[in-house]
Motif scaffolding. Structure first.
Motif, mmCIF file in Angstrom:
data_model
loop_
_atom_site.group_PDB
_atom_site.id
_atom_site.type_symbol
_atom_site.label_atom_id
_atom_site.label_comp_id
_atom_site.label_asym_id
_atom_site.label_seq_id
_atom_site.Cartn_x
_atom_site.Cartn_y
_atom_site.Cartn_z
ATOM 1 N N MET A 175 0.739 -1.358 0.229
ATOM 2 C CA MET A 175 0.116 0.141 0.050
ATOM 3 C C MET A 175 0.977 1.316 -0.083
ATOM 4 O O MET A 175 0.553 2.327 -0.645
ATOM 5 C CB MET A 175 -0.854 -0.042 1.259
ATOM 6 C CG MET A 175 -1.659 1.361 1.342
ATOM 7 S SD MET A 175 -2.147 1.683 3.092
ATOM 8 C CE MET A 175 -0.696 1.432 4.100
ATOM 9 N N VAL A 176 1.888 1.236 0.803
ATOM 10 C CA VAL A 176 2.643 2.485 0.983
ATOM 11 C C VAL A 176 3.637 2.761 -0.242
ATOM 12 O O VAL A 176 3.514 4.155 -0.832
ATOM 13 C CB VAL A 176 3.759 2.160 2.006
ATOM 14 C CG1 VAL A 176 4.910 3.127 2.160
ATOM 15 C CG2 VAL A 176 3.028 2.352 3.569
ATOM 16 N N ALA A 177 3.944 1.635 -0.924
ATOM 17 C CA ALA A 177 4.434 1.594 -2.413
ATOM 18 C C ALA A 177 3.592 2.287 -3.420
ATOM 19 O O ALA A 177 3.883 3.171 -4.025
ATOM 20 C CB ALA A 177 5.048 0.274 -2.695
ATOM 21 N N ARG A 178 2.329 1.982 -3.307
ATOM 22 C CA ARG A 178 1.493 2.471 -4.460
ATOM 23 C C ARG A 178 1.213 3.907 -4.064
ATOM 24 O O ARG A 178 1.164 4.854 -4.852
ATOM 25 C CB ARG A 178 0.069 1.555 -4.341
ATOM 26 C CG ARG A 178 -0.756 1.948 -5.177
ATOM 27 C CD ARG A 178 -1.993 0.966 -5.562
ATOM 28 N NE ARG A 178 -2.916 1.632 -6.414
ATOM 29 C CZ ARG A 178 -3.996 0.872 -6.706
ATOM 30 N NH1 ARG A 178 -4.393 -0.204 -5.892
ATOM 31 N NH2 ARG A 178 -4.898 1.243 -7.342
ATOM 32 N N LEU A 179 0.841 4.121 -2.759
ATOM 33 C CA LEU A 179 0.756 5.646 -2.277
ATOM 34 C C LEU A 179 1.862 6.611 -2.797
ATOM 35 O O LEU A 179 1.895 7.625 -3.483
ATOM 36 C CB LEU A 179 0.642 5.868 -0.796
ATOM 37 C CG LEU A 179 -0.894 5.354 -0.300
ATOM 38 C CD1 LEU A 179 -0.748 5.541 1.245
ATOM 39 C CD2 LEU A 179 -1.852 6.529 -0.824
ATOM 40 N N GLN A 180 2.945 5.956 -2.682
ATOM 41 C CA GLN A 180 4.281 7.121 -2.922
ATOM 42 C C GLN A 180 4.360 7.068 -4.543
ATOM 43 O O GLN A 180 4.960 8.184 -5.011
ATOM 44 C CB GLN A 180 5.598 6.280 -2.379
ATOM 45 C CG GLN A 180 5.636 6.256 -0.906
ATOM 46 C CD GLN A 180 6.751 5.440 -0.370
ATOM 47 O OE1 GLN A 180 7.241 4.585 -1.070
ATOM 48 N NE2 GLN A 180 7.103 5.832 0.942
ATOM 49 N N THR B 73 -1.285 -0.462 10.369
ATOM 50 C CA THR B 73 -1.808 0.007 9.183
ATOM 51 C C THR B 73 -1.948 1.510 8.913
ATOM 52 O O THR B 73 -1.620 2.460 8.020
ATOM 53 C CB THR B 73 -2.874 -0.775 8.722
ATOM 54 O OG1 THR B 73 -2.588 -2.101 8.427
ATOM 55 C CG2 THR B 73 -3.464 -0.464 7.442
ATOM 56 N N ALA B 74 -2.785 1.987 9.894
ATOM 57 C CA ALA B 74 -3.449 3.247 10.273
ATOM 58 C C ALA B 74 -1.918 4.208 10.334
ATOM 59 O O ALA B 74 -1.863 5.499 9.701
ATOM 60 C CB ALA B 74 -4.282 3.362 11.412
ATOM 61 N N ASP B 75 -0.927 3.919 10.872
ATOM 62 C CA ASP B 75 0.239 4.413 11.256
ATOM 63 C C ASP B 75 1.046 4.694 10.071
ATOM 64 O O ASP B 75 1.552 5.619 9.541
ATOM 65 C CB ASP B 75 1.182 3.775 12.337
ATOM 66 C CG ASP B 75 2.343 4.779 12.353
ATOM 67 O OD1 ASP B 75 2.341 5.748 12.662
ATOM 68 O OD2 ASP B 75 3.392 4.112 12.592
ATOM 69 N N ALA B 76 1.051 3.592 9.137
ATOM 70 C CA ALA B 76 1.548 3.586 7.739
ATOM 71 C C ALA B 76 0.946 4.550 6.816
ATOM 72 O O ALA B 76 1.609 5.357 6.042
ATOM 73 C CB ALA B 76 1.671 2.191 7.279
ATOM 74 N N ILE B 77 -0.257 4.726 6.941
ATOM 75 C CA ILE B 77 -0.980 5.439 6.074
ATOM 76 C C ILE B 77 -0.740 7.062 6.389
ATOM 77 O O ILE B 77 -0.325 7.796 5.505
ATOM 78 C CB ILE B 77 -2.642 5.334 6.117
ATOM 79 C CG1 ILE B 77 -2.959 4.012 5.532
ATOM 80 C CG2 ILE B 77 -3.300 6.508 5.575
ATOM 81 C CD1 ILE B 77 -4.339 3.540 5.749
ATOM 82 N N TRP B 78 -0.772 7.280 7.440
ATOM 83 C CA TRP B 78 -0.345 8.681 7.990
ATOM 84 C C TRP B 78 0.834 9.145 7.703
ATOM 85 O O TRP B 78 1.384 10.354 7.245
ATOM 86 C CB TRP B 78 -0.922 8.951 9.593
ATOM 87 C CG TRP B 78 -2.150 9.071 9.840
ATOM 88 C CD1 TRP B 78 -3.223 8.104 10.428
ATOM 89 C CD2 TRP B 78 -3.188 10.076 9.409
ATOM 90 N NE1 TRP B 78 -4.563 8.785 10.606
ATOM 91 C CE2 TRP B 78 -4.484 10.168 9.773
ATOM 92 C CE3 TRP B 78 -2.815 11.368 8.772
ATOM 93 C CZ2 TRP B 78 -5.449 10.985 9.659
ATOM 94 C CZ3 TRP B 78 -3.923 12.206 8.370
ATOM 95 C CH2 TRP B 78 -5.123 12.340 8.994
ATOM 96 N N ASN B 79 1.788 8.226 7.999
ATOM 97 C CA ASN B 79 3.289 8.520 7.664
ATOM 98 C C ASN B 79 3.552 8.848 6.234
ATOM 99 O O ASN B 79 4.090 9.747 5.806
ATOM 100 C CB ASN B 79 4.021 7.322 8.298
ATOM 101 C CG ASN B 79 4.173 7.495 9.763
ATOM 102 O OD1 ASN B 79 4.081 8.433 10.397
ATOM 103 N ND2 ASN B 79 4.707 6.396 10.252
ATOM 104 N N ALA B 80 2.787 7.920 5.302
ATOM 105 C CA ALA B 80 2.775 7.955 3.869
ATOM 106 C C ALA B 80 2.125 9.282 3.455
ATOM 107 O O ALA B 80 2.704 9.997 2.516
ATOM 108 C CB ALA B 80 2.343 6.579 3.362
ATOM 109 N N LEU B 81 1.237 9.741 4.177
ATOM 110 C CA LEU B 81 0.511 10.962 3.723
ATOM 111 C C LEU B 81 1.341 12.235 4.442
ATOM 112 O O LEU B 81 0.740 13.465 4.255
ATOM 113 C CB LEU B 81 -0.848 10.956 4.025
ATOM 114 C CG LEU B 81 -1.878 9.784 3.379
ATOM 115 C CD1 LEU B 81 -3.282 10.108 3.771
ATOM 116 C CD2 LEU B 81 -1.677 10.155 1.814
ATOM 117 N N GLY B 82 2.354 12.078 5.141
ATOM 118 C CA GLY B 82 3.148 13.295 5.558
ATOM 119 C C GLY B 82 2.756 13.983 6.723
ATOM 120 O O GLY B 82 2.896 14.864 7.036
#
Length: 230
Positions: A67-72, A125-134
């Protein structure tokens, strides 16, 4: 081991996934994975002390990474922030190749013995999303953002597991409604802050909450957050 070489634990996970739809994340699945890979039992037990439970957690972490890779790599520039969050949750669910592996995982982490592991995975998962979104929050908002998104994500998973609509259209509509509910809460908080009367009533609680710091600011204490007496 080179960076491109598959680790024994990854080999076990790859072998286990074939059996999960039939036997769940169980000892039978772990035993079958050990047999299929030919990895020594002692080695398998050392890298997965809890057997298939450890593999289920690894499977979840791998989904987060996808998910993080796709967000990036995605172009989110023109999206509203709430739509970026929705996209992240959608990307996370779309990282799943077989819904049954998640269904079986949900059953596993519903057991009292593994409920804490499941909650930690959802929080991750929630932490990974927030971190990926800055996310740059350093106070109690660090926790409330992740707690709120954990609730949105977990409820969306349960809806998604029972959704047979085309391209999971009903799930994405459900997700949008949940995020809209959260945005209403944020609007209410802003109204309280802007109200001369309510802001004074909340001065004490806000002062207390203002002393809570995000864990990345806690130096050497080994705790999920800290109290700042200043």
């Amino acid at each position: 081991m080179s960076s491109t070489e598959t680790s024994p634990k990854e080999l076990l996970l790859q072998a286990a996934i074939v059996h999960v739809p039939f036997d769940g994340w169980s000892q039978a699945t772990f035993d079958a994975a050990v047999t299929d890979t030919g990895i020594e039992r002692a080695v398998a037990n050392s890298i997965c002390p809890r057997g298939a439970v450890d593999l289920a957690l690894m499977y979840h972490v791998q989904g987060d990474a996808e998910m993080v890779a796709r967000l990036q790599s995605a172009d989110l520039e023109d999206m509203r922030f709430r739509d970026r969050i929705a996209a992240a949750v959608r990307y996370r669910l779309e990282a799943v190749e077989d819904k049954e592996t998640v269904r079986r995982g949900t059953a596993l982490f519903a057991l009292p013995a593994y409920a804490a592991d499941g909650a930690k995975a959802i929080w991750g998962t929630a932490d990974a999303i927030w971190n990926a979104l800055g996310d740059t929050s350093e106070d109690v908002n660090w926790y409330t953002k992740r707690a709120t998104l954990s609730g949105v994500y977990s409820s969306t998973i349960l809806y998604w597991l029972g959704d047979d609509s085309e391209n999971h259209a009903d799930t994405w509509a459900f997700l949008d409604r949940r995020i809209d509910d959260v945005m209403q809460i944020e609007k209410l908080k802003a109204q309280v802050r802007d109200s001369p009367v309510l802001s004074k009533l909340m001065a004490g609680p806000n002062w207390l909450l203002g002393h809570i710091k995000a864990p990345q600011k806690a130096s050497g204490v080994g705790l999920p957050g800290r109290w700042d007496p200043r």
